[in-house]
Design a protein around this motif. Structure first.
Motif, PDB file in Angstrom:
ATOM      1  N   GLY A 140      65.747  61.812  24.570  1.00  0.00           N
ATOM      2  CA  GLY A 140      65.286  61.958  25.944  1.00  0.00           C
ATOM      3  C   GLY A 140      65.181  60.636  26.674  1.00  0.00           C
ATOM      4  N   THR A 141      64.513  60.697  27.812  1.00  0.00           N
ATOM      5  CA  THR A 141      64.362  59.513  28.648  1.00  0.00           C
ATOM      6  C   THR A 141      62.887  59.218  28.888  1.00  0.00           C
ATOM      7  N   VAL A 142      62.635  58.011  29.370  1.00  0.00           N
ATOM      8  CA  VAL A 142      61.287  57.581  29.707  1.00  0.00           C
ATOM      9  C   VAL A 142      61.341  56.881  31.055  1.00  0.00           C
ATOM     10  N   THR A 143      60.297  57.063  31.866  1.00  0.00           N
ATOM     11  CA  THR A 143      60.189  56.347  33.133  1.00  0.00           C
ATOM     12  C   THR A 143      59.360  55.104  32.897  1.00  0.00           C
ATOM     13  N   LEU A 144      59.960  53.950  33.136  1.00  0.00           N
ATOM     14  CA  LEU A 144      59.266  52.695  32.873  1.00  0.00           C
ATOM     15  C   LEU A 144      59.291  51.787  34.090  1.00  0.00           C
ATOM     16  N   GLY A 145      58.447  50.788  34.033  1.00  0.00           N
ATOM     17  CA  GLY A 145      58.389  49.777  35.075  1.00  0.00           C
ATOM     18  C   GLY A 145      57.900  48.481  34.461  1.00  0.00           C
ATOM     19  N   VAL A 146      58.186  47.375  35.122  1.00  0.00           N
ATOM     20  CA  VAL A 146      57.741  46.065  34.663  1.00  0.00           C
ATOM     21  C   VAL A 146      56.995  45.413  35.815  1.00  0.00           C
ATOM     22  N   SER A 147      55.816  44.881  35.523  1.00  0.00           N
ATOM     23  CA  SER A 147      55.022  44.307  36.608  1.00  0.00           C
ATOM     24  C   SER A 147      54.063  43.238  36.105  1.00  0.00           C
ATOM     25  N   ILE A 148      53.514  42.505  37.062  1.00  0.00           N
ATOM     26  CA  ILE A 148      52.459  41.527  36.825  1.00  0.00           C
ATOM     27  C   ILE A 148      51.152  42.168  37.268  1.00  0.00           C
ATOM     28  N   ALA A 149      50.207  42.300  36.339  1.00  0.00           N
ATOM     29  CA  ALA A 149      48.916  42.897  36.678  1.00  0.00           C
ATOM     30  C   ALA A 149      48.076  41.914  37.482  1.00  0.00           C
ATOM     31  N   VAL A 150      47.337  42.443  38.451  1.00  0.00           N
ATOM     32  CA  VAL A 150      46.374  41.638  39.191  1.00  0.00           C
ATOM     33  C   VAL A 150      45.075  41.625  38.379  1.00  0.00           C
ATOM     34  N   PRO A 151      44.574  40.439  37.992  1.00  0.00           N
ATOM     35  CA  PRO A 151      43.411  40.372  37.102  1.00  0.00           C
ATOM     36  C   PRO A 151      42.104  40.721  37.801  1.00  0.00           C
ATOM     37  N   GLU A 152      41.081  40.900  36.961  1.00  0.00           N
ATOM     38  CA  GLU A 152      39.747  41.183  37.473  1.00  0.00           C
ATOM     39  C   GLU A 152      39.099  39.913  38.042  1.00  0.00           C
ATOM     40  N   PRO A 153      38.204  40.090  39.024  1.00  0.00           N
ATOM     41  CA  PRO A 153      37.715  41.380  39.535  1.00  0.00           C
ATOM     42  C   PRO A 153      38.598  42.002  40.592  1.00  0.00           C
ATOM     43  N   TYR A 154      39.717  41.324  40.898  1.00  0.00           N
ATOM     44  CA  TYR A 154      40.550  41.752  42.017  1.00  0.00           C
ATOM     45  C   TYR A 154      41.279  43.067  41.773  1.00  0.00           C
ATOM     46  N   GLY A 155      41.747  43.269  40.512  1.00  0.00           N
ATOM     47  CA  GLY A 155      42.535  44.463  40.229  1.00  0.00           C
ATOM     48  C   GLY A 155      41.780  45.746  40.503  1.00  0.00           C
ATOM     49  N   SER A 156      40.595  45.886  39.917  1.00  0.00           N
ATOM     50  CA  SER A 156      39.810  47.105  40.127  1.00  0.00           C
ATOM     51  C   SER A 156      39.337  47.224  41.564  1.00  0.00           C
ATOM     52  N   PHE A 157      38.967  46.086  42.168  1.00  0.00           N
ATOM     53  CA  PHE A 157      38.520  46.117  43.561  1.00  0.00           C
ATOM     54  C   PHE A 157      39.593  46.694  44.475  1.00  0.00           C
ATOM     55  N   LEU A 158      40.836  46.203  44.356  1.00  0.00           N
ATOM     56  CA  LEU A 158      41.912  46.701  45.219  1.00  0.00           C
ATOM     57  C   LEU A 158      42.283  48.145  44.881  1.00  0.00           C
ATOM     58  N   GLN A 159      42.207  48.507  43.604  1.00  0.00           N
ATOM     59  CA  GLN A 159      42.510  49.883  43.222  1.00  0.00           C
ATOM     60  C   GLN A 159      41.480  50.838  43.823  1.00  0.00           C
ATOM     61  N   GLU A 160      40.219  50.458  43.795  1.00  0.00           N
ATOM     62  CA  GLU A 160      39.167  51.298  44.351  1.00  0.00           C
ATOM     63  C   GLU A 160      39.260  51.379  45.870  1.00  0.00           C
ATOM     64  N   ARG A 161      39.632  50.275  46.513  1.00  0.00           N
ATOM     65  CA  ARG A 161      39.822  50.308  47.970  1.00  0.00           C
ATOM     66  C   ARG A 161      40.990  51.237  48.317  1.00  0.00           C
ATOM     67  N   ARG A 162      42.049  51.171  47.523  1.00  0.00           N
ATOM     68  CA  ARG A 162      43.202  52.049  47.772  1.00  0.00           C
ATOM     69  C   ARG A 162      42.791  53.513  47.685  1.00  0.00           C
ATOM     70  N   ALA A 163      41.958  53.836  46.692  1.00  0.00           N
ATOM     71  CA  ALA A 163      41.464  55.210  46.573  1.00  0.00           C
ATOM     72  C   ALA A 163      40.586  55.575  47.760  1.00  0.00           C
ATOM     73  N   ALA A 164      39.759  54.633  48.206  1.00  0.00           N
ATOM     74  CA  ALA A 164      38.859  54.895  49.328  1.00  0.00           C
ATOM     75  C   ALA A 164      39.618  55.124  50.629  1.00  0.00           C
ATOM     76  N   PHE A 165      40.794  54.559  50.748  1.00  0.00           N
ATOM     77  CA  PHE A 165      41.607  54.788  51.942  1.00  0.00           C
ATOM     78  C   PHE A 165      42.262  56.169  51.922  1.00  0.00           C
ATOM     79  N   GLY A 166      42.160  56.856  50.781  1.00  0.00           N
ATOM     80  CA  GLY A 166      42.695  58.209  50.678  1.00  0.00           C
ATOM     81  C   GLY A 166      44.056  58.312  50.040  1.00  0.00           C
ATOM     82  N   ASP A 167      44.498  57.247  49.359  1.00  0.00           N
ATOM     83  CA  ASP A 167      45.803  57.278  48.693  1.00  0.00           C
ATOM     84  C   ASP A 167      45.660  58.036  47.372  1.00  0.00           C
ATOM     85  N   PRO A 168      46.265  59.218  47.243  1.00  0.00           N
ATOM     86  CA  PRO A 168      46.086  60.028  46.033  1.00  0.00           C
ATOM     87  C   PRO A 168      46.693  59.415  44.784  1.00  0.00           C
ATOM     88  N   ALA A 169      47.570  58.436  44.928  1.00  0.00           N
ATOM     89  CA  ALA A 169      48.199  57.809  43.762  1.00  0.00           C
ATOM     90  C   ALA A 169      47.367  56.674  43.187  1.00  0.00           C
TER      91      ALA A 169
END
Length: 199
Positions: free
Chosen positions: A2-31
């Motif tokens: 079979g196949t797999v869906t993959l991606g390659v990225s640079i993670a944004v470290p803490e505390p910034y990563g969770s902060f921006l992820q939570e703001r994105r959720a607060a803006f209503g982005d379902p992803a």
């Protein structure tokens, strides 16, 4: 296999990563809950599962040839009206990301592919939501600023639940991974926690 869906990225470290992820959720982005905060080097790509060892070897070679570099995020921008995206801009580190993504997608490697748009490294904070919410994301994160040293990148896969999960980290120079406080996956139940202090 079979196949797999993959991606390659640079993670944004803490505390910034969770902060921006939570703001994105607060803006209503379902992803938001399924996408750790990141800078993309390879967008979602379908690959043959049997090629996984070759892919890992390729990425290890790319990382071994790389060197740590400074990344700075500062302010917001948007791809609208071409694409419904608001993002945090890279004020420093864009050129290094550009070279990395070219090597990841290299014509002699297992992840070669063409891009639909010219490569533009960024950190998405709103995608495909209402215009008012996109305007809010643009305004509320306009003063955001963060800086850190990038020590490598990571390989992610997307599950059937549409959540992206880190599978392996690749350190520059072939050394041990150097990812201080790389953000964990924030689950939906975490999004009610108070946001990180203003940064």
């Amino acid at each position: 296999m079979g196949t797999v869906t993959l991606g390659v990225s640079i993670a944004v470290p803490e505390p910034y990563g969770s902060f921006l992820q939570e703001r994105r959720a607060a803006f209503g982005d379902p992803a938001a809950h399924g996408i750790p905060t990141h800078v993309t080097l390879l967008p979602p790509t379908e690959a043959d599962s049997a090629a996984w060892p070759l892919i890992e070897r390729h990425l290890a070679a790319v990382a071994a040839a790389g060197r740590p570099f400074t990344m700075r995020l500062s302010g917001t921008d948007t791809f609208r009206p071409l694409s419904p995206v608001v993002f945090v801009r890279l004020a420093e580190g864009a050129a290094s990301c550009g070279l990395l993504q070219e090597r990841v997608r290299g014509a002699d490697g297992p992840l070669r592919r063409e891009l639909h748009f010219p490569y533009h490294p960024h950190v998405t904070v709103a995608h495909g939501i209402g215009e008012d919410a996109m305007d809010r994301a643009y305004a509320e994160l306009a003063d955001f600023d963060a800086v850190w040293t990038v020590g490598g990148f990571a390989l992610y896969t997307q599950g059937a639940d549409c959540v992206w999960r880190r599978q392996r980290e690749f350190a520059f120079g072939g050394g041990r991974p150097c990812f201080p406080a790389v953000p964990r996956q924030t689950e939906l139940s975490d999004l009610s926690r108070p946001a990180a202090p203003s940064v």
